[in-house]
Design an enzyme around this catalytic site. Structure first.
Site, PDB file in Angstrom:
ATOM      1  N   HIS A 153      -9.177  -0.560  15.234  1.00  0.00           N
ATOM      2  CA  HIS A 153     -10.504  -1.387  14.975  1.00  0.00           C
ATOM      3  C   HIS A 153     -11.406   0.358  15.444  1.00  0.00           C
ATOM      4  CE1 HIS A 153      -9.603  -4.734  13.702  1.00  0.00           C
ATOM      5  NE2 HIS A 153      -8.988  -4.771  14.416  1.00  0.00           N
ATOM      6  N   ILE A 155      -8.952  -7.480   8.961  1.00  0.00           N
ATOM      7  CA  ILE A 155      -9.443  -9.050   9.628  1.00  0.00           C
ATOM      8  C   ILE A 155      -8.503  -8.616  11.420  1.00  0.00           C
ATOM      9  CG2 ILE A 155      -7.083  -9.379   9.400  1.00  0.00           C
ATOM     10  CD1 ILE A 155      -9.514 -12.182   9.047  1.00  0.00           C
ATOM     11  N   HIS A 172      -4.447  -2.725  19.841  1.00  0.00           N
ATOM     12  CA  HIS A 172      -5.213  -3.206  18.337  1.00  0.00           C
ATOM     13  C   HIS A 172      -6.361  -3.371  18.255  1.00  0.00           C
ATOM     14  CE1 HIS A 172      -6.275  -7.419  15.057  1.00  0.00           C
ATOM     15  NE2 HIS A 172      -5.848  -6.405  15.090  1.00  0.00           N
ATOM     16  N   ASN A 174      -1.128  -6.915  14.119  1.00  0.00           N
ATOM     17  CA  ASN A 174      -1.891  -7.726  13.971  1.00  0.00           C
ATOM     18  C   ASN A 174      -1.112  -9.335  12.854  1.00  0.00           C
ATOM     19  OD1 ASN A 174      -4.790  -8.698  13.513  1.00  0.00           O
ATOM     20  ND2 ASN A 174      -4.052  -9.112  11.475  1.00  0.00           N
ATOM     21  N   HIS A 177      -1.777  -0.709  12.512  1.00  0.00           N
ATOM     22  CA  HIS A 177      -2.729  -2.238  12.389  1.00  0.00           C
ATOM     23  C   HIS A 177      -1.485  -3.558  11.714  1.00  0.00           C
ATOM     24  CE1 HIS A 177      -5.831  -5.705  11.192  1.00  0.00           C
ATOM     25  NE2 HIS A 177      -5.539  -4.727  12.248  1.00  0.00           N
TER      26      HIS A 177
END
Length: 918
Positions: free
Chosen positions: A583, A918, A578, A774, A770
């Site tokens: 990110h 997020i 993740h 997530n 993602h």
């Protein structure tokens, strides 16, 4: 700023307005156009203003011929032609302002009235043949700021009038000079009146006042016509280069919150050595701990360590480029989550501080009560708290809904599903982290770590351990028949175990879990190996193997072994799959895109919705999630070494060429290449929900990128000659991933096919990948016994003092190995927020602004992409209703919807936003 569902138009809009007055994302409709006057002898114009109220979106203007002067003899006097044009500017106001903001707004309105106005200037796509410089209009003041100062609408439209020579050409840019005291947000500008038709400028940007902007230069906004660098009109070439230079900055000094500068730095702000030595953290990025680069802030070094940047603690703002900040709707969602988090965390902390004996769960009913009643207090404890802190009763009486946690999806359909082996295995294919399961291609499994340091590489799992669970097959037959699969967290954990287990209240192993693929297409676990660094050469406790239980005691040992596998899975999911892969590794590509590709570049236009909010959310993560003693360190077993493990994975495992879905599936042995199949590969587990649904979205993204790239790059030479494109990729690799820049596996960027493949991978990672990792965190991980993020006990062996405790009270021992009450509630609160869609979310296939490009071919391709995404969603719905797909349909089995593209706001366990939001 506001969320998308609030994008309504002011009701006082006059009928017949053109698309220019309707803001982005609205239908284009016919309306009034201010055409150039063609009759010779016209030398003036007459302005007629409507009687519409001041709050109306636009004031009608009519351009009429001036009286004709005649020469002697009655022939008309010839005068140069001119164009009367108007810029319609949509400004988005803040929905919520305090008294100070409202007062400042009024001051700006009064200053505007006396001449301190906002000035606009039109820039032509052409140059003046005599001067060689771009043709420009005279500056024109934005009208109506004072008159509309009291309008309550979220969007207010202002206008500016221009008179330019008929040979001005087409407007390609608008400059905006803000002479007010405050910044304001321009959503769009539409310039009407030119023979070429309305020119659309999608802005969505904050314009700083001249007192703040560096050098006092005006902002530049380009029209929505895409131009490759080599095709840039002469009048825009200098502006294109200057705007990119401004965005790159000079690499020096501390960035101000109002800046629009993109630059790189290492992760040297995760610790706080000025607080104490225990709060220091190593720098990530460089030879010692390779890591991607992050957004540079330029803050000064800490007082005690020159290599560390000084900390900015939340909620103090941390720098990202001004336009990367969250919009108002997103901030409201996070604020609501913060209030809930405050209440959720306050009561457990209060209880544990007053009554240490209930820091652990006494039984599973205590866990269940978090969802039924919230944290209810026993009367004696309630009275004790009430005497010490009188407002406790009020909190409990007035905030019951907020103190109670929502029931996670994982226990809604079957409260005890998490205890079953088939559910443990199913979640490897359709859970929060379905990207680590791999096919076992040789038996026994072998470590890649240095044998001299970490004992013999061969696994302790033998044929005798598993032969009874293979449906009559030999181990070799099971391997060759693609029937054995594995979750392998041995090598990622073992180098760090001594440091992890030395921390108070944290215990971990290097783990391996072996699964057998049944004839029904489901997996069942058949062996779990728990490994510790050997204390002696013949240490028997270094490698322990557990198999499915045969009695009560072995059942609880098996449950503890599964919990350790789940805990490692949770850590790898959060730190590597993740955070690192979707990110951190994407951040350099986003920074480089803003630094090297103009907003006019067609590839920047393609990528723009997939970069939304990512830099901001990553900056916030450095403040509260991945920082020293932050949420990740506090909530996951590795603790202080969390980010070092992430850096280890980046160094040893991350490769961009294997980040695309097909390449990843083949790398893990979950698929084999097969040109006859729709996606060019064949899955070896047919009912693998993450992969089957993911391939639908991957293919849709791939077709979209291929058609889009083909519209601009007809040849290999076109790709190679695009210096902005090549600079973007080169900088993302050479600077953004500097520690891996010499790796031989970086994909080439030489052909249209190379470019389409690269873009497909990046968009996949920012959107579908993602989302899959997530938005199921709370629905699937909110029930902590199902998936503990942290373990506090090792599995006792017979003869250990703790073994007797396990036998005497297995429920309590099991729960004491899981996170404590406060650790549990803190973790649940965080993943509640992380799993929430905000109301302003933009989903895959959506483009809220229909004027994002003026290219009809690109718009047609975007519509086809949206249709592809809708078809994928319909297919996912059909699959979830198919009883033959037992990993997503059945008694108590959750449907797999994490790849379903659409969603409403809130925690939905579905929805694929365009970007990492997020």
């Amino acid at each position: 700023m506001a969320s998308l569902e609030m994008m309504h138009r002011v009701s006082s809009c006059s009928a017949g307005l053109s698309a220019a007055t309707r803001g982005p994302g609205r239908e284009r409709r016919g309306g009034m156009c201010f055409a150039s006057m063609e009759a010779a002898g016209r030398r003036g114009r007459r302005k007629v203003t409507s009687t519409a109220p001041v709050g109306a979106l636009v004031e009608r203007t009519v351009v009429a011929p001036a009286p004709v002067e005649k020469r002697a003899g009655g022939r008309p006097e010839a005068h140069p032609q001119s164009v009367a044009a108007r810029a319609v500017v949509t400004v988005r106001r803040r929905r919520k302002e305090d008294a100070k903001d409202r007062f400042a707004e009024q001051l700006d309105a009064f200053a505007d009235r006396v001449g301190r106005s906002v000035l606009l200037e039109l820039v032509s796509t052409e140059t003046d043949p005599r001067k060689g410089t771009p043709k420009k209009s005279k500056p024109s003041a934005l009208a109506g700021w004072y008159e509309k100062k009291d309008i309550k609408a979220e969007r207010v439209v202002y206008t500016a009038e221009f008179a330019v020579d008929a040979a001005f050409g087409e407007p390609g840019a608008v400059t905006v000079l803000n002479r007010h005291q405050r910044e304001f947000f321009i959503e769009s500008i539409v310039v009407e009146g030119f023979p070429s038709g309305p020119a659309h400028f999608t802005c969505n940007s904050w314009v700083q006042p001249t007192r703040v902007s560096r050098g006092g230069a005006p902002r530049v906004f380009f029209s929505n016509k895409p131009y490759l660098p080599s095709e840039t009109p002469p009048g825009l070439r200098e502006l294109r280069l200057r705007e990119l230079a401004d965005l790159r900055g000079d690499g020096a000094g501390e960035r101000r919150i109002t800046d629009r500068v993109y630059d790189y730095d290492v992760y040297n702000d995760l610790g706080n050595p000025d607080k104490d030595a225990a709060s220091a953290r190593p720098v990530l990025g460089g030879d010692q701990l390779p890591y991607p680069r992050r957004m540079r802030t330029g803050r000064p070094s800490s007082a005690t360590d020159a290599s560390a940047e000084s900390r900015v603690e939340y909620p103090e703002p941390i720098y990202v480029s001004r336009d990367e900040e969250f919009e108002e709707g997103k901030n409201e969602m996070l604020s609501d989550g913060a209030i809930k988090a405050l209440l959720h965390n306050f009561m457990p902390l209060l209880v544990s501080s007053v009554s240490p004996d209930i820091r652990d769960f006494a039984g599973f009913h205590d866990v269940d009560n978090l969802f039924k009643e919230g944290l209810r207090l026993k009367q004696a404890l309630h009275d004790q708290l009430f005497q010490k802190i009188p407002f406790v009763r009020k909190i409990q009486e007035n905030s019951e809904g907020l103190l109670r946690y929502d029931t996670p999806d994982i226990i809604k359909k079957d409260k005890f599903a998490w205890l079953r082996d088939d559910e443990f295995a199913r979640q490897a294919l359709a859970g929060i982290n379905p990207v680590n399961i791999e096919r076992l291609q040789a038996f026994p499994p072998v470590s890649r770590l240095e044998p001299a340091m970490y004992s013999p590489p061969e696994s302790a799992i033998t044929e005798e351990h598993i032969i009874g669970h293979l449906d009559g097959m030999s181990v070799q037959e099971a391997v060759e028949g693609n029937r054995l699969y594995m979750l392998d967290y041995h090598d990622i954990f073992l180098p760090f175990l001594d440091r992890i287990n030395a921390q108070d209240g944290r215990k971990a192993y290097g783990t391996r879990a072996i699964f057998f693929l049944t004839a029904a297409g489901t997996l069942k676990p058949i062996a779990i190996e728990l490994c510790l660094p050997p204390m002696t050469d013949d240490c028997k406790r270094a490698k322990r193997v557990f198999t499915p239980p045969a009695d009560a005691t072995s059942n609880w040992l098996w449950q503890l072994a599964k919990a350790h596998v789940c805990s490692n899975d949770a850590g790898v999911h959060q730190l590597i799959n993740h955070w690192l892969r979707t990110h951190a590794c994407m951040e350099p590509f986003i920074i480089a895109a803003h630094r090297q590709m103009s907003a006019m570049h067609p590839i920047f236009k393609l990528l723009k919705p997939h970069m939304r909010y990512t830099l901001k959310i990553n900056a916030l993560a450095r403040q509260i999630l991945i920082n020293g003693d932050g949420v990740i360190e506090s909530g996951f077993t590795p603790g202080r070494v969390c980010m070092e493990m992430s850096a280890f994975a980046y160094k040893e495992l991350w490769r961009l060429d294997q980040e695309g879905l097909p390449a990843d599936l083949i790398r893990r042995g979950m698929a084999v290449e097969d040109p006859s199949q729709p996606h060019g590969l064949r899955l070896l587990i047919e009912d693998y929900p993450y992969a089957t649904d993911g391939l639908l979205l991957w293919s849709a993204i791939s077709r979209w990128c291929e058609s889009y790239v083909a519209a601009y790059y007809p040849s290999d030479e076109a790709v190679q000659a695009d210096y902005e494109l090549q600079s973007w990729y080169a900088e993302a690799v050479q600077t953004g991933h500097a520690d891996k820049r010499g790796a031989p596996w970086w994909p080439r960027l030489s052909t249209p096919g190379d470019l389409a493949s690269l873009l497909t991978t990046l968009i996949w990672l920012c959107s579908a990948q993602h989302a899959a990792l997530n938005f199921g965190q709370y629905p699937l991980g909110g029930y902590i016994p199902n998936r503990p993020p942290l373990m506090r006990r090792l599995v006792p062996a017979e003869g250990d003092p703790e073994y007797a405790h396990l036998v005497a009270d297995p429920h309590r021992f099991f729960l004491s190995a899981l996170p404590s009450l406060t650790q549990t509630t803190t973790f649940m609160t965080v993943i509640d927020t992380l799993s929430t869609h905000s109301a302003d979310e933009e989903y895959l296939g959506e483009r809220p602004d229909e004027a994002w490009t003026a290219d009809p071919a690109a718009l047609a391709a975007a519509r086809e992409f949206a249709a592809d995404v809708r078809r994928a969603e319909e297919e996912i719905e059909r699959r979830n209703a198919d009883p033959a797909r037992r990993n997503r349909c059945g008694a108590g089995v959750l449907p797999y919807e994490l790849m379903a593209p659409s969603s409403g706001p809130g925690i939905t366990c579905r929805g694929v936003p365009n970007s990492v939001t997020i």
